[in-house]
Write an enzyme that holds these catalytic residues in place. Sequence first.
Site, PDB file in Angstrom:
ATOM      1  CG  ASN A  10      24.490 -35.529 -19.728  1.00  0.00           C
ATOM      2  OD1 ASN A  10      25.167 -36.429 -19.232  1.00  0.00           O
ATOM      3  ND2 ASN A  10      24.258 -35.448 -21.023  1.00  0.00           N
ATOM      4  CD  GLU A  36      23.974 -38.383 -16.005  1.00  0.00           C
ATOM      5  OE1 GLU A  36      24.608 -39.203 -16.698  1.00  0.00           O
ATOM      6  OE2 GLU A  36      22.816 -38.016 -16.263  1.00  0.00           O
ATOM      7  CG  ASP A 149      17.163 -38.672 -14.097  1.00  0.00           C
ATOM      8  OD1 ASP A 149      16.094 -39.274 -14.325  1.00  0.00           O
ATOM      9  OD2 ASP A 149      18.164 -38.755 -14.835  1.00  0.00           O
ATOM     10  CG  ASN A 151      16.986 -42.544 -15.163  1.00  0.00           C
ATOM     11  OD1 ASN A 151      16.946 -42.190 -16.344  1.00  0.00           O
ATOM     12  ND2 ASN A 151      18.055 -42.351 -14.404  1.00  0.00           N
ATOM     13  CG  HIS A 246      17.837 -34.738 -17.920  1.00  0.00           C
ATOM     14  ND1 HIS A 246      16.956 -35.564 -17.259  1.00  0.00           N
ATOM     15  CD2 HIS A 246      18.865 -35.542 -18.328  1.00  0.00           C
ATOM     16  CE1 HIS A 246      17.413 -36.802 -17.267  1.00  0.00           C
ATOM     17  NE2 HIS A 246      18.562 -36.820 -17.908  1.00  0.00           N
TER      18      HIS A 246
END
Length: 255
Positions: A10, A36, A149, A151, A246
């Site tokens: 992130n 990310e 990820d 999602n 995360h």
Amino acid sequence: MKKIISYNVNGIRSASDKGLAEYLKEAKADVVCFQELKAMPEQINEALFTDMGYHCAWYSAVKKGYSGVGILSKEKPLHIEYGCGNEAFDNEGRVIRADFSWGSVLSVYFPSGTSGDDRQGVKYEFLDFFYNYAADLEKKLGKVVVCGDYNICHRPIDIHDPVSNKNSTGFLPEERAWMDKWFEFGWVDSVRLLNPQPHLYTWWSFRANARANNKGWRIDYVSVSSALSPHISASGIDADAKHSDHCPTWAVLSV
């Protein structure tokens, strides 16, 4: 033995400020897959990782401060594949692959779909495309690890409140059906293989003190192809690593 970590940071600059390098020093991974990044390669303090002996490969989105994936490896890759050959998804910096003598590792950032119906549609397009893309790779390369990820929570055990989230993106029936198909193809969920217990989550909302109360979702995976899955010797999550919303998920392969 090869330890592989997948971590949606992130924002790699923010995570680095919160002690990401110190975590990696302790984790002693052979391969680290980031998602990310939210940074262009020139904005990343690469010395944090090269000083630990890592080779670095970054694949950023065209849009600054958005998406992006990367792979760190102690062993120099035989080849780095930047992107997946789909212009729309490559512009969003979603896929990078590193090939080694013992196998190939992908770092993938699946679209989230949380910002509206249009993006949910993009998510479904990505799922359709990537299923076939990964299947072709597995057929060609055999030994493949798909970190990322995704999602998506696969099963009720993977989300703290499956009832109230049954209509939430990330736990929709169509998304979960895709995960069924993914694992039925032969990909192995390395964490679930060795850790059948509940309350293993990799993402927590910033709202309502969710992380402190462990009200999370498991949406990050280290999927291993059938050719490599017999070599999974350990796996887990590092919930105490708090550089992001995360946490890292990881697997050890006896290769």
